[in-house]
Design an enzyme around this catalytic site. Structure first.
Site, PDB file in Angstrom:
ATOM      1  N   ARG A 104       1.174  -1.409  -0.221  1.00  0.00           N
ATOM      2  CA  ARG A 104      -0.133   0.381   0.097  1.00  0.00           C
ATOM      3  C   ARG A 104       1.206   0.796  -0.054  1.00  0.00           C
ATOM      4  NH1 ARG A 104      -4.999  -1.433   4.885  1.00  0.00           N
ATOM      5  NH2 ARG A 104      -3.159  -0.774   6.063  1.00  0.00           N
ATOM      6  N   THR A 108       0.335   8.369  -0.699  1.00  0.00           N
ATOM      7  CA  THR A 108      -0.453   9.414  -1.762  1.00  0.00           C
ATOM      8  C   THR A 108      -1.620   9.091  -0.629  1.00  0.00           C
ATOM      9  OG1 THR A 108      -0.442   6.854  -2.162  1.00  0.00           O
ATOM     10  CG2 THR A 108       0.763   8.754  -3.502  1.00  0.00           C
ATOM     11  N   ASP A 208       0.366  -5.342  12.790  1.00  0.00           N
ATOM     12  CA  ASP A 208       0.874  -5.547  10.856  1.00  0.00           C
ATOM     13  C   ASP A 208       1.053  -6.667  11.094  1.00  0.00           C
ATOM     14  OD1 ASP A 208       2.909  -5.659   8.802  1.00  0.00           O
ATOM     15  OD2 ASP A 208       2.649  -3.532   8.157  1.00  0.00           O
ATOM     16  N   ASP A 211       4.493  -7.205   9.591  1.00  0.00           N
ATOM     17  CA  ASP A 211       5.752  -6.980  10.535  1.00  0.00           C
ATOM     18  C   ASP A 211       6.220  -8.577  12.151  1.00  0.00           C
ATOM     19  OD1 ASP A 211       6.886  -5.154   9.015  1.00  0.00           O
ATOM     20  OD2 ASP A 211       5.206  -3.375  10.595  1.00  0.00           O
TER      21      ASP A 211
HETATM   22  N1  URA Z   1      -2.371  -5.160   7.142  1.00  0.00           N
HETATM   23  C1  URA Z   1      -1.632  -5.421   7.943  1.00  0.00           C
HETATM   24  O1  URA Z   1      -0.954  -6.035   8.502  1.00  0.00           O
HETATM   25  N2  URA Z   1      -3.050  -5.499   9.703  1.00  0.00           N
HETATM   26  C2  URA Z   1      -3.837  -4.397   9.447  1.00  0.00           C
HETATM   27  O2  URA Z   1      -4.758  -4.060  10.333  1.00  0.00           O
HETATM   28  C3  URA Z   1      -4.656  -3.820   8.347  1.00  0.00           C
HETATM   29  C4  URA Z   1      -3.318  -4.260   7.080  1.00  0.00           C
END
Ligand code: URA
Length: 217
Positions: A104, A108, A208, A211
């Site tokens: 993503r 922007t 995330d 991560d």
């Molecule tokens: N991507 C993720 O890893 N976590 C979210 O909450 C949204 C998108």
């Protein structure tokens, strides 16, 4: 179109463990692998079965069933989908594999908007035929932007017989958005969360996923 929320207690306990901020990288990744496998079993329930006859080592014929998997292509959205796909492959070992590297664009993105521009750096998708079942895997279906971009890419490669989306957690907004564009999709999730924050993260969510599974990038 179907929406299936997997309420199996094991799937729910994995989701709880994944949500917990104290869960470390290794346990988080293992949890996603187990969830992928469990979700694969649920998805397999929707495949046709056929009665067959087999002979046991005792020379006795008996009737049983076999699942007609047909031609399956699993597409993983890098990098967060990798552990779930590892689990799914235990259920669909014959699947052909595709990858989409999608990110993503935060720079922007308008705060609070559901729409993200999606940057795709690498796409490799095997041949898709009229009898192919395509499974697109992404643990987090937050806004639907990445998923729609992935499905657009799949569509350029061919028209599959079935499109199955496999997500650990989704939001109602993203599900509605994806289904407006792809009403034929079948969506499997382990949870539907109530909110998205202004940066496009699912609330309560699990943070995330990429991560947490592989280290902060
Ligand atoms: N991507 C993720 O890893 N976590 C979210 O909450 C949204 C998108």
């Amino acid at each position: 179109m179907t929406i299936t929320v997997i309420d199996h207690p094991l799937a729910q306990s994995i989701i709880t463990m994944l949500r917990d901020k104290r869960t470390g990288q290794i346990e988080f990744r293992k949890g996603l692998v187990r969830l992928g496998r469990l979700m694969g079993y649920e998805v397999a329930k929707s495949f046709p079965t056929r009665e067959v006859e087999v002979e046991t080592p005792l020379g006795v014929k008996t009737r049983g069933v076999t699942v007609d998997m047909g031609d399956v292509v699993i597409i993983q959205i890098l990098r967060a989908a990798m552990p779930m796909v590892e689990g799914l492959l235990k259920v669909f070992p014959m699947a052909r594999m595709g990858v989409i590297s999608a990110k993503r664009r935060e720079d922007t993105h308008e705060r609070g908007s559901m729409e993200f521009e999606i940057e795709m750096n690498y796409v490799r998708i095997p041949r898709i035929q009229r009898d192919t079942t395509v499974m697109v895997v992404d643990p987090m279906l937050a806004t639907g932007s990445t998923m729609i971009a992935a499905l657009n890419t799949v569509k350029e490669k061919g028209e599959p017989r079935r499109m199955i989306l496999i997500n650990a957690i989704g939001t109602k907004q993203a599900i509605e958005r994806v289904l407006r564009k792809y009403p034929q999709a079948d969506i499997y999730l382990a949870a539907i969360d109530p909110e998205i924050n202004e940066n496009g993260y699912i609330i309560p969510g699990l943070g995330d996923a990429g991560d947490r599974a592989y280290g902060e990038a």
